[in-house]
Design an enzyme around this catalytic site. Structure first.
Site, PDB file in Angstrom:
ATOM      1  N   GLU A  37      -6.258   6.561  -1.104  1.00  0.00           N
ATOM      2  CA  GLU A  37      -6.188   5.390  -0.227  1.00  0.00           C
ATOM      3  C   GLU A  37      -6.830   4.177  -0.908  1.00  0.00           C
ATOM      4  OE1 GLU A  37      -4.423   5.228   2.493  1.00  0.00           O
ATOM      5  OE2 GLU A  37      -3.931   7.315   2.199  1.00  0.00           O
ATOM      6  N   HIS A  83       0.846  -1.203   0.000  1.00  0.00           N
ATOM      7  CA  HIS A  83       0.000   0.000   0.000  1.00  0.00           C
ATOM      8  C   HIS A  83       0.883   1.255   0.000  1.00  0.00           C
ATOM      9  CE1 HIS A  83      -3.457   2.465   1.587  1.00  0.00           C
ATOM     10  NE2 HIS A  83      -2.452   3.160   2.071  1.00  0.00           N
ATOM     11  N   GLU A  84       1.918   1.252   0.828  1.00  0.00           N
ATOM     12  CA  GLU A  84       2.792   2.424   0.889  1.00  0.00           C
ATOM     13  C   GLU A  84       3.564   2.593  -0.420  1.00  0.00           C
ATOM     14  OE1 GLU A  84       2.253   4.444   3.085  1.00  0.00           O
ATOM     15  OE2 GLU A  84       1.108   3.122   4.378  1.00  0.00           O
TER      16      GLU A  84
END
Lengths: 201, 458
Positions: free
Chosen positions: B267, B181-182
């Protein structure tokens, strides 16, 4: 007279344009092929690391599972076969036969390792060994890196194959040594298909 | 394997584009409004000079309002532009390293021998390969909450920060999902987008500060001047001050809403990309569920934590109840986006970590999809079911239990370590959570709980 000159000039112009176009296609082919080779080199790095880790693993396991000599030897044998296979494939990544041999050897190694780990489940002392824990983590990570690098390799192979099979690059590819398609790597498909065996008796 | 994650990425990207367009429109509206005020001020000054000289002496009568309009518009643009450039350069300065250090991060050395740190570094390298970005420096924050962030302006100066709570409580797959995700934030340039939006917001806020300052200074000016001729100009300036104040405040508030909406879309994009990079939706969704079930959640305690709120994996600081200003979508929405069939149960804290107690080798296999999933079932199934309960217990007590010879879930459940948080989690809820863990790991139902790891083998 003039007409002939104009026609000749026109033809020459078209010829030059076609040549330039051909050169562009050729350059693109080379770029894509180099990308495939580079992606393969990335996998090679990780496969080598895997091969380097395995003897250490076997060395530690030996101390705990002396009764499983056969399994340990099988792992070492599979590992050596994989090393040879990798050398063969790295020498000429375009060689489909060497590639197939390498994939087979890696598949064998995965299988042998799987059996070793399945057996190791029954040796709590081995599993608690700090070196073993570390090695397991390194091996896990290396396996993951191999599969991620393989994703990248297969993507680049797809791109290369698609480009050289389409028209008009297909005309240039045949003439300039890009005739053969690259192969996708699939060495742990067997491991996926193989269901984990659990038995209670 | 569905390719829904590509559709989700496209949708998030499309939403972002629309929101950024809206943001640009808002900025343009502010500039145009100010230009209109400028036009009014110009017209007023023409009128007042005409009155004072008695006659249509103002040679530039036709041009002056437009000139003022241009000056005001350009002035507003310049203020916003310079204000944002200043803020952007402030935020850029030092790259991700400065951010990571300011929230109390410690850079991990490449040769660390701590197993948890080693695992984290390995996962970062894996994701760098999967996403095709350079390996960033990794920072560890000593926080009990489960969270992570990516910081930096460009991929080249990006860093990844992870909390102690994350590396201790998440399983390897879950941590991999978080790191993926990062990496999506780095890969998609989300930090850059965010820093730019923050910069422009700062520029708009500067307008309201100027308005405020104008109104304050007008007070003194008004007292000092008795000149009737200036009355019109002063009134215009007064109005300008009010307009600047109102436009600036309103603009930065609405801009803040848009920025938060952009952040939420990013996100979703990052969650979908995490699935793409790892090809394992259970990793990221498991991590989100664990944050939902954790005592500390994703909370961060460092005083500077809010500085980087937009970059965290989960909501790290409190940002109002409305949700409109939240930088992250609510956890259930994120989980449902990844796992449409989610039953609404969170996972309790502390995944079975192969590095902490009694190693499980299951993960050391070619790690792809189904194979990985079912393999971990074999070794840690019974235990994970217990973890669903045990995580709720005070950690020290659990460690004690972990050290004892494994008696399986029954022993642990019987140890009665759970009631501390029973106010929040009823027993049926906990059982449901444990059952959910079990369901994903199919073989658990057939495993006689309690024999692991000494189950008889073939």
């Amino acid at each position: 007279m003039y007409i002939a000159l104009i026609v000749l000039g026109g033809l020459a112009g078209i010829g030059v344009l076609l040549f330039i176009y051909g050169v562009t296609i050729f350059n693109q082919l080379v770029t894509l092929r180099n990308r495939v080779d580079n992606a393969f080199a990335q996998i090679e790095v990780q496969l080598k690391r895997r091969h380097d880790l395995i003897p250490n693993l076997v060395e530690i396991a030996k101390g705990y599972m002396a009764h499983e000599r056969d399994t340990l030897e099988a792992v070492i044998k599979a590992r050596n076969a994989a090393v040879t296979g990798l050398q063969g494939a790295a020498g000429d990544p375009g060689d489909a036969q060497a590639m197939t041999a390498m994939m087979g050897a890696e598949k064998g190694l995965s299988g042998a390792l799987g059996r070793l780990f399945a057996l190791a489940e029954a040796y709590p002392d081995l599993k608690a060994n700090q070196n073993m824990i570390q090695l397991t983590e390194e091996l896990t990570s290396t396996e993951n890196k191999i599969s991620f690098a393989r994703q990248g390799y297969n993507d680049s192979v797809t791109e290369y194959n698609t480009y050289k099979q389409t028209f008009p690059p297909v005309l240039v590819a045949g003439l300039t040594g890009h005739g053969q398609d690259r192969r996708h790597l699939e060495f742990d498909s067997a491991a996926i298909a193989e269901a984990p065996k659990v038995s209670f008796n | 394997m569905s390719t829904r994650f590509f559709e989700q990425q496209d949708s998030a990207r499309g939403q972002t584009t629309r929101l950024i367009l809206l943001f640009s429109l808002a900025v343009a509206a502010i500039v145009i409004a100010l230009a209109a005020i400028g036009y009014g001020v110009g017209a007023a000054s023409v009128e007042s000079s005409a009155r004072s000289l008695g006659g249509n002496s103002a040679a530039d009568a036709g041009v002056r309002p437009w000139l003022f309009a241009f000056l005001f518009g350009a002035g507003a643009l310049a203020v916003i532009g310079l204000g944002s450039l200043y803020q952007i350069s402030q935020l850029r300065w030092g790259g991700g390293t400065r951010v990571a250090e300011s929230v109390g991060g410690r850079q991990l050395a490449h040769h660390t021998s701590d197993p948890l740190e080693r695992r984290l570094l390995n996962i970062v390298e894996e994701m760098a390969i999967a996403s095709g970005t350079p390996v960033p420096p990794v920072y560890l924050m000593e926080e009990p909450g489960i969270n992570a962030f990516a910081a930096g302006y460009l991929p080249g100066d990006a860093v990844v920060g992870v909390t102690r709570g994350a590396i201790e409580n998440l399983s390897r797959d879950e941590l991999q999902g978080v790191i993926a995700h990062e990496f999506s934030h780095i890969f998609n340039g989300d930090m850059r987008t965010n820093i730019r939006l923050i910069g422009i917001l700062h520029g708009i806020l500067l307008l309201s500060l100027i308005g405020h300052w104008l109104l304050r200074s007008m007070r003194y000016m008004h007292l000092g001047s008795n000149n009737k001729n200036n009355g019109g100009v002063i009134a215009a300036l007064l109005m300008l001050g009010v307009v600047l104040l109102v436009l600036g405040s309103l603009g930065s508030f609405l801009g803040g809403l848009i920025k938060a909406a952009v952040s939420r879309q990013r996100e979703y994009l990052a969650d979908a990309s995490a699935v793409q990079f790892t090809r394992n939706p259970t990793g990221i969704s498991g991590a989100l569920k664990r944050i939902g079930g954790a005592i500390f959640g994703g909370r961060l305690q460092h005083p500077n934590a809010s500085m980087a709120s937009h970059m965290y994996f989960a909501q790290g600081v409190f940002e109002g109840l409305s949700g409109l200003l939240a930088t992250h979508p609510p956890l259930p929405k994120r989980i449902l986006a990844i796992e449409p069939n989610w039953d609404g149960n969170y996972l309790a804290e502390a995944a079975e970590s192969s590095l902490r107690a009694g190693a499980s080798f299951s993960a050391a296999q070619p790690a792809t999809g189904a194979a990985r999933e079912s393999r971990s079932a074999r070794s840690s199934g019974a235990d994970l079911a217990a973890a669903g309960l045990s995580g709720l217990a005070p950690t020290s007590r659990m460690r004690e239990l972990d050290r004892q010879p494994r008696g399986g879930s029954a022993a642990r459940a019987a140890a009665g370590v759970a009631p501390d948080r029973s106010a929040q989690y009823s027993v049926p809820e906990m059982m449901a959570a444990a059952d959910q863990v079990g369901r994903r790991r199919r073989s658990i139902r057939t495993t006689p709980s309690g024999c692991w790891p000494n189950c008889p083998r073939a």
